[in-house]
Scaffold this active site. Structure first.
Site, mmCIF file in Angstrom:
data_model
loop_
_atom_site.group_PDB
_atom_site.id
_atom_site.type_symbol
_atom_site.label_atom_id
_atom_site.label_comp_id
_atom_site.label_asym_id
_atom_site.label_seq_id
_atom_site.Cartn_x
_atom_site.Cartn_y
_atom_site.Cartn_z
ATOM 1 N N HIS A 125 0.831 -1.205 0.000
ATOM 2 C CA HIS A 125 0.000 0.000 0.000
ATOM 3 C C HIS A 125 0.868 1.258 0.000
ATOM 4 C CE1 HIS A 125 -3.899 -2.033 1.664
ATOM 5 N NE2 HIS A 125 -3.437 -2.610 0.558
ATOM 6 N N GLU A 158 0.749 3.997 1.691
ATOM 7 C CA GLU A 158 1.148 4.494 3.006
ATOM 8 C C GLU A 158 2.393 3.756 3.504
ATOM 9 O OE1 GLU A 158 -3.490 4.252 3.184
ATOM 10 O OE2 GLU A 158 -1.850 3.327 2.063
#
Length: 148
Positions: free
Chosen positions: A88, A90
């Site tokens: 991901h 993030e």
């Protein structure tokens, strides 16, 4: 690449335009949007920017780890309706900072992706473990600010 690749940048703001300056949240969210264009999973284009004292420390997008095949090349690897080939955005931003020894304690992560749910539990756990102070995300057209 054409020789005129820079023309869009030149045309972005002409002298006739009235200069409007975005606030910091809008500025960093727009950068996260641009970062999302690098995503390599067709299921979602998400970008993240880690910022401290209004300075960019790191960026990340959802995609396979460096050197691994991307979904755009070999397809998604699905487990329980989630693509497990990608990291991901993030987490990629946090890992990128760590890779280059950039401390992110107290920083804020901006995350952008159209039609994406809120940041997942695993991403939030990584942000907490890295010491981030919070994150800002665009959910259904609204800015959501979360303190960690």
């Amino acid at each position: 690449m054409s020789k005129d690749w820079y023309q869009d940048i030149v045309d972005f703001r002409t002298k006739e335009d009235k200069m409007t300056r975005p606030n910091w949240d809008t500025y960093f969210m727009n950068i996260a949007k641009d970062v999302s264009a690098r995503a390599t999973c067709p299921r979602a284009s998400v970008g993240a920017v880690i910022v401290k004292n209004n300075r960019i420390l790191s960026t990340g997008y959802n995609g396979a780890p460096a050197g691994e095949p991307h979904c755009t090349e070999v397809g998604c690897e699905m487990v329980d309706n989630h693509c497990v080939r990608v990291i991901h955005a993030e987490v990629n931003a946090v890992c990128e900072a760590a890779k280059f020894g950039i401390p992110v304690e107290g920083a804020v992560l901006y995350v952008y992706g159209l039609d994406r749910p809120e940041s997942c539990h695993n991403c939030i756990q990584v942000m907490k473990a890295a010491g981030l102070g919070g994150y800002v995300e665009l959910i259904d057209g609204h800015i959501k600010i979360t303190t960690l």
